[in-house]
Design a protein around this motif. Structure first.
Motif, short mmCIF file in Angstrom:
data_model
loop_
_atom_site.label_atom_id
_atom_site.label_comp_id
_atom_site.label_asym_id
_atom_site.label_seq_id
_atom_site.Cartn_x
_atom_site.Cartn_y
_atom_site.Cartn_z
N ILE A 100 0.73 -1.12 -0.23
CA ILE A 100 0.40 0.27 0.12
C ILE A 100 0.82 0.90 0.30
O ILE A 100 1.73 1.35 0.85
CB ILE A 100 -1.09 0.43 1.47
CG1 ILE A 100 -2.01 -1.59 1.40
CG2 ILE A 100 -2.28 1.22 0.97
CD1 ILE A 100 -2.22 -1.89 -0.13
N HIS B 102 0.50 5.98 -0.13
CA HIS B 102 -0.58 6.17 -1.18
C HIS B 102 0.42 8.22 -0.87
O HIS B 102 0.20 8.22 0.52
CB HIS B 102 -1.77 6.95 0.12
CG HIS B 102 -3.12 7.57 -0.08
ND1 HIS B 102 -3.98 6.76 -1.11
CD2 HIS B 102 -2.61 9.17 0.08
CE1 HIS B 102 -4.51 8.18 -1.73
NE2 HIS B 102 -4.09 9.05 -0.92
N LYS C 240 -1.55 11.21 -11.56
CA LYS C 240 -2.33 11.55 -10.34
C LYS C 240 -1.84 12.77 -10.42
O LYS C 240 -2.45 13.48 -9.94
CB LYS C 240 -2.24 10.72 -9.60
CG LYS C 240 -2.07 11.83 -7.70
CD LYS C 240 -2.45 10.47 -7.26
CE LYS C 240 -2.80 11.23 -5.53
NZ LYS C 240 -1.67 10.10 -4.23
N ALA D 114 -14.52 8.15 4.38
CA ALA D 114 -14.60 8.06 2.87
C ALA D 114 -15.36 9.01 1.93
O ALA D 114 -14.90 9.75 0.93
CB ALA D 114 -14.45 7.02 2.18
N SER E 279 -10.65 9.36 0.04
CA SER E 279 -9.29 8.71 0.04
C SER E 279 -8.20 9.13 1.15
O SER E 279 -8.35 7.62 1.97
CB SER E 279 -8.83 7.63 -0.92
OG SER E 279 -9.34 7.24 -1.85
N SER E 280 -7.79 9.81 1.21
CA SER E 280 -6.35 10.92 1.95
C SER E 280 -7.29 10.78 3.34
O SER E 280 -5.83 9.82 4.62
CB SER E 280 -6.17 11.88 1.07
OG SER E 280 -6.04 12.05 -0.16
N LEU F 115 -7.54 6.85 4.60
CA LEU F 115 -6.53 6.21 5.05
C LEU F 115 -5.72 6.91 6.01
O LEU F 115 -5.04 6.37 7.54
CB LEU F 115 -6.00 6.44 3.89
CG LEU F 115 -4.05 6.11 4.01
CD1 LEU F 115 -4.41 4.49 4.18
CD2 LEU F 115 -3.46 6.63 2.80
N VAL G 32 -6.62 -0.50 6.06
CA VAL G 32 -5.39 0.22 5.19
C VAL G 32 -5.88 0.62 3.29
O VAL G 32 -6.66 1.52 2.91
CB VAL G 32 -4.15 0.45 4.98
CG1 VAL G 32 -3.47 0.69 4.07
CG2 VAL G 32 -3.68 0.77 6.70
N LEU G 33 -5.94 -0.68 2.73
CA LEU G 33 -6.59 -0.88 1.53
C LEU G 33 -7.84 -0.27 1.12
O LEU G 33 -8.68 -0.05 0.20
CB LEU G 33 -6.25 -1.95 1.00
CG LEU G 33 -6.73 -3.06 -0.47
CD1 LEU G 33 -5.69 -1.57 -1.73
CD2 LEU G 33 -6.09 -4.30 -0.93
N ILE H 134 -9.09 3.34 1.11
CA ILE H 134 -8.35 3.22 0.32
C ILE H 134 -9.05 3.29 -0.98
O ILE H 134 -9.61 3.77 -2.05
CB ILE H 134 -7.26 3.18 -0.24
CG1 ILE H 134 -6.07 3.77 0.42
CG2 ILE H 134 -7.08 3.75 -1.74
CD1 ILE H 134 -4.41 2.80 0.38
N GLY I 274 -12.41 5.12 -1.29
CA GLY I 274 -12.73 6.66 -1.61
C GLY I 274 -12.22 6.68 -3.27
O GLY I 274 -12.92 7.54 -3.85
N ALA I 275 -11.82 6.03 -3.38
CA ALA I 275 -11.81 5.68 -5.26
C ALA I 275 -13.14 5.39 -6.46
O ALA I 275 -13.36 5.75 -6.93
CB ALA I 275 -10.47 4.32 -5.36
#
Length: 382
Positions: free
Chosen positions: A201, A203, A268, A336, A341-342, A345, A357-358, A361, A364-365
């Motif tokens: 992971i 970020h 990104k 989220a 995502s930030s 996380l 954690v995953l 993210i 959020g995606a």
């Protein structure tokens, strides 16, 4: 000195982006988001006559709104891998879906708490859609809907909403930090351990960007924008009228699932820089005289944004009680929705839940991909 010179304007805008990032990384202003800070710097520069403002807007601004802003949304959406969503786990996806529904209900309720036609005028539906988008998964959705309805040129009201959004996001972060411990005193729901993954992971805002990838990514986004505009014009001729930005969002999500596209690094980085360039121009549209008008409605804007988050929170917590969801998952899924995502996380790491954690993210995606559609849906409903 002629401040209307395009080269001068672009150079100054880029300097403001650099300054906002530097201030957020190395000064006490790091507690502010770069997005808010770059808007404020743009507003200060425009009101001091260093760059053109709304009353003497440059064609450069129109070009940024027309080309750079949609490109930023496209680039950011290339990071949404729908195939990975199953790794988030069903509890996280259920909590996230409930949170998104709570946001939509919250927007509807919040409109009834203020005299929205006086506060927002004819833009109330667009603002409702923008808030639905941003509180489903982040600012990319907010910007997409704002672009479609021309809200980006309403500099004062746009900035007022961004400020209120930042305030509420910060408050909600503090609430979700304490939510699991608080709710466990009330009802100790069973803890759900997400399936472990061997995936590393990471970020970070840092990415490698080679001339090869740069040329390919820029070429892809320009072709996509051309196709989106053509399809939007064609659909309008058929009496349907599908927004160009919605078509661009759909194409970006389709491309994001292709292995070839996933291997291209730099999207990104381009997306974040494009967002900042777009937002600094939004700031330039914030003239002091216009901000004074918004000042009278500042409390209403705070009530509006606060009510959305509150209703969202009540619904997701209530469903956590009913379905006995892990309170850490509820808090992360809510974050989220509200922060993206930030912040989701960051919450997972604060809870020391490495297994989440995953999923944080990925949730959020999912919000980044889903928020624009829900935002346009709410625009049509309200």
């Amino acid at each position: 000195m002629d401040i209307q010179q395009p080269v001068y304007i672009l150079a100054f805008l880029c300097f403001l982006i650099f300054l906002s990032e530097w201030l957020c990384k190395y000064t006490k202003l790091k507690h502010l988001s770069s997005s808010l800070l770059v808007i404020l710097l743009g507003a200060i520069a425009a009101n001091f006559g260093l760059i053109p403002s709304a009353s003497n807007a440059s064609p450069v601004y129109d070009s940024i709104f027309q080309y750079v802003a949609p490109a930023s949304i496209f680039f950011l959406l290339l990071g949404v891998n729908l195939k990975e969503l199953r790794q988030a786990g069903m509890p996280m996806l259920i909590a996230f879906g409930i949170g998104a529904l709570g946001t939509m209900v919250g927007v509807t309720v919040a409109l009834q708490l203020i005299n929205y036609q006086d506060v927002f005028g004819e833009n109330y539906a667009a603002i409702a859609g923008m808030m639905t988008g941003t509180y489903t998964g982040g600012s990319a959705n907010f910007n997409a809907i704002a672009l479609e309805y021309g809200m980006v040129k309403e500099g004062a009201i746009f900035t007022g909403i961004v400020v209120a959004d930042n305030i509420m996001t910060t408050i909600w972060m503090l609430i979700t930090l304490s939510l699991p411990a608080l709710m466990r005193r009330f009802r100790k729901n069973p803890e759900t351990i997400a399936r472990r993954t061997t995936r590393h992971i990471e970020h970070t805002d840092k990415e490698e960007l080679s001339p090869l990838n740069l040329g390919l990514l820029v070429g892809i986004v320009l072709v996509t924008m051309f196709i989106s505009d053509w399809l939007a014009d064609w659909s309008a001729g058929q009496g349907v009228g599908i927004p160009s930005i919605l078509i661009l969002t759909t194409i970006a999500l389709i491309l994001a699932q292709m292995e070839f596209i996933k291997r291209i690094s730099g999207a990104k980085l381009l997306g974040m820089f494009s967002v900042y360039l777009f937002l600094v121009v939004v700031g330039a549209f914030c003239e002091v005289t216009a901000l004074a008008e918004v000042g009278a409605n500042a409390i209403d804007i705070l009530v509006f944004t606060g009510a959305i988050v509150l209703v969202h929170g009540l619904i997701i917590v209530l469903c956590g009680l009913i379905f006995k969801l892990d309170w850490s998952i509820v808090a992360i899924a809510s974050q989220a929705n509200i922060g993206g995502s930030s912040t989701a996380l960051a919450l997972a790491k604060t809870f020391k839940r490495t297994d989440l954690v995953l999923p944080a993210i990925l949730a959020g995606a999912l919000g980044t991909g889903l928020g624009t559609y829900l935002g346009f849906l709410v625009v049509g409903i309200v």
